[in-house]
Design an enzyme around this catalytic site. Sequence first.
Site, PDB file in Angstrom:
ATOM      1  N   ASN A  77       0.865  -1.175   0.000  1.00  0.00           N
ATOM      2  CA  ASN A  77       0.000   0.000   0.000  1.00  0.00           C
ATOM      3  C   ASN A  77       0.907   1.233   0.000  1.00  0.00           C
ATOM      4  O   ASN A  77       1.491   1.577   1.026  1.00  0.00           O
ATOM      5  CB  ASN A  77      -0.893  -0.031   1.249  1.00  0.00           C
ATOM      6  CG  ASN A  77      -1.755   1.218   1.381  1.00  0.00           C
ATOM      7  OD1 ASN A  77      -1.793   2.050   0.475  1.00  0.00           O
ATOM      8  ND2 ASN A  77      -2.429   1.351   2.518  1.00  0.00           N
TER       9      ASN A  77
ATOM     10  N   LYS B 185       0.117   4.242  -0.250  1.00  0.00           N
ATOM     11  CA  LYS B 185      -0.546   5.415   0.356  1.00  0.00           C
ATOM     12  C   LYS B 185      -0.316   6.652  -0.524  1.00  0.00           C
ATOM     13  O   LYS B 185      -0.205   6.514  -1.734  1.00  0.00           O
ATOM     14  CB  LYS B 185      -0.057   5.616   1.796  1.00  0.00           C
ATOM     15  CG  LYS B 185      -0.239   4.335   2.629  1.00  0.00           C
ATOM     16  CD  LYS B 185      -0.053   4.525   4.096  1.00  0.00           C
ATOM     17  CE  LYS B 185      -0.245   3.180   4.802  1.00  0.00           C
ATOM     18  NZ  LYS B 185      -0.126   3.279   6.255  1.00  0.00           N
TER      19      LYS B 185
ATOM     20  N   HIS C 257      -9.475   0.904   5.238  1.00  0.00           N
ATOM     21  CA  HIS C 257      -8.191   1.169   5.892  1.00  0.00           C
ATOM     22  C   HIS C 257      -8.433   2.112   7.076  1.00  0.00           C
ATOM     23  O   HIS C 257      -9.275   3.009   6.994  1.00  0.00           O
ATOM     24  CB  HIS C 257      -7.218   1.791   4.889  1.00  0.00           C
ATOM     25  CG  HIS C 257      -5.815   1.808   5.406  1.00  0.00           C
ATOM     26  ND1 HIS C 257      -5.375   2.748   6.314  1.00  0.00           N
ATOM     27  CD2 HIS C 257      -4.767   0.970   5.184  1.00  0.00           C
ATOM     28  CE1 HIS C 257      -4.116   2.482   6.621  1.00  0.00           C
ATOM     29  NE2 HIS C 257      -3.723   1.409   5.943  1.00  0.00           N
TER      30      HIS C 257
ATOM     31  N   GLU D 158      -6.888   4.583   8.080  1.00  0.00           N
ATOM     32  CA  GLU D 158      -6.736   6.007   7.756  1.00  0.00           C
ATOM     33  C   GLU D 158      -8.017   6.562   7.127  1.00  0.00           C
ATOM     34  O   GLU D 158      -8.376   7.717   7.323  1.00  0.00           O
ATOM     35  CB  GLU D 158      -5.520   6.203   6.826  1.00  0.00           C
ATOM     36  CG  GLU D 158      -4.226   5.983   7.603  1.00  0.00           C
ATOM     37  CD  GLU D 158      -3.065   5.440   6.788  1.00  0.00           C
ATOM     38  OE1 GLU D 158      -3.091   5.520   5.546  1.00  0.00           O
ATOM     39  OE2 GLU D 158      -2.111   4.913   7.412  1.00  0.00           O
TER      40      GLU D 158
ATOM     41  N   GLU E 164      -4.936  -4.879  10.724  1.00  0.00           N
ATOM     42  CA  GLU E 164      -3.949  -3.813  10.884  1.00  0.00           C
ATOM     43  C   GLU E 164      -4.241  -3.060  12.181  1.00  0.00           C
ATOM     44  O   GLU E 164      -5.044  -2.116  12.187  1.00  0.00           O
ATOM     45  CB  GLU E 164      -4.031  -2.829   9.710  1.00  0.00           C
ATOM     46  CG  GLU E 164      -3.736  -3.443   8.358  1.00  0.00           C
ATOM     47  CD  GLU E 164      -3.244  -2.403   7.359  1.00  0.00           C
ATOM     48  OE1 GLU E 164      -2.227  -2.650   6.726  1.00  0.00           O
ATOM     49  OE2 GLU E 164      -3.873  -1.331   7.243  1.00  0.00           O
TER      50      GLU E 164
ATOM     51  N   GLY F  34       2.661   2.569  10.803  1.00  0.00           N
ATOM     52  CA  GLY F  34       3.584   3.689  10.627  1.00  0.00           C
ATOM     53  C   GLY F  34       4.300   4.101  11.900  1.00  0.00           C
ATOM     54  O   GLY F  34       4.929   5.157  11.952  1.00  0.00           O
TER      55      GLY F  34
ATOM     56  N   SER G  71       3.693  -1.807  10.421  1.00  0.00           N
ATOM     57  CA  SER G  71       5.154  -1.859  10.614  1.00  0.00           C
ATOM     58  C   SER G  71       5.744  -3.228  10.292  1.00  0.00           C
ATOM     59  O   SER G  71       6.731  -3.634  10.897  1.00  0.00           O
ATOM     60  CB  SER G  71       5.530  -1.403  12.027  1.00  0.00           C
ATOM     61  OG  SER G  71       5.110  -0.065  12.231  1.00  0.00           O
TER      62      SER G  71
HETATM   63  P1  13P Z   1       3.152   0.610   7.666  1.00  0.00           P
HETATM   64  O1  13P Z   1       3.704  -0.682   7.103  1.00  0.00           O
HETATM   65  O2  13P Z   1       3.851   1.821   7.131  1.00  0.00           O
HETATM   66  O3  13P Z   1       3.055   0.555   9.150  1.00  0.00           O
HETATM   67  O4  13P Z   1       1.641   0.722   7.122  1.00  0.00           O
HETATM   68  C1  13P Z   1       0.808  -0.372   7.213  1.00  0.00           C
HETATM   69  C2  13P Z   1      -0.429  -0.069   6.460  1.00  0.00           C
HETATM   70  O5  13P Z   1      -1.210   0.765   6.845  1.00  0.00           O
HETATM   71  C3  13P Z   1      -0.659  -0.803   5.209  1.00  0.00           C
HETATM   72  O6  13P Z   1      -1.951  -0.601   4.737  1.00  0.00           O
END
Ligand code: 13P
Length: 257
Positions: free
Chosen positions: A10, A12, A100, A102, A172, A178, A218
């Site tokens: 992803n 982003k 997601h 976010e 997740e 992150g 992560s």
């Molecule tokens: P990170 O791997 O940067 O923690 O992000 C995970 C994520 O949100 C994948 O959709």
Amino acid sequence: MNRKKIVAGNWKMNKLYSEAVELVDEITIALKDDEKADGIVKILIPSFPYLRKVARHSHGIKNMFTGAQNCAHEEGGAFTGEVSAAMIKSLGVSHVIIGHSERRSYFHETNEDLKKKVNIVLGQSLTPIFCVGESEEKRHAKEHFAVIEKQITDSLFHLPATEFAKVVLAYEPVWAIGTGLTATSHQAQEMHLFIRTLIEKKYGKETANMISILYGGSCNAKNATELFACPDVDGGLIGGASLVAKDFITIIHSFPQ
Ligand code: 13P
């Protein structure tokens, strides 16, 4: 167990166009003659404007697909700025991330909104990568299982078994995204097994055993081996580490042999 093993990147809201092209080129060149990676499903998930390019560049690599990070909650029409599932499909894209964290937190997407998106995505014969996850606060309050159960029940359990079987799930934990704070393999396995048991209660053992459940938060080139060794972890949804071709490839190689 012959569940699909999946590594999805992803991206982003990262990478300018030229950088995205460079990244997909690096990844596809590395994967071209990589027999070890052939059996693993690999999905690149860039921003909307790059989907067509990434889909074209991925073409010809075994088990390689392109995904979108989101789609509109309506099929089409007067929704300025939105991108429909049908449009996404028309670009040669096969997967769509739905729910997601976010999107849930910054764009206030509710379980009910996500249910609509799941229906629309499945209606286009696209594969939803449906994300669930609890906040740090909910984990501390020991409400993490209840949160995940509600997210799955409210947005997915209206589906008939044949449709549900097409969904990919991603666990997740919000506190791990992150932050560099990964769930331990014990925490990941515990939640993945909880999710699989929930599916089994609703749809039966056969369906539960077919569904791929990815871990995200992560997950990187260093810890993927330990996470992917868990019996109910079927791969990863990778954020930061998927922006570096070498790390993404290492993660693809991290499944037990
Ligand atoms: P990170 O791997 O940067 O923690 O992000 C995970 C994520 O949100 C994948 O959709």
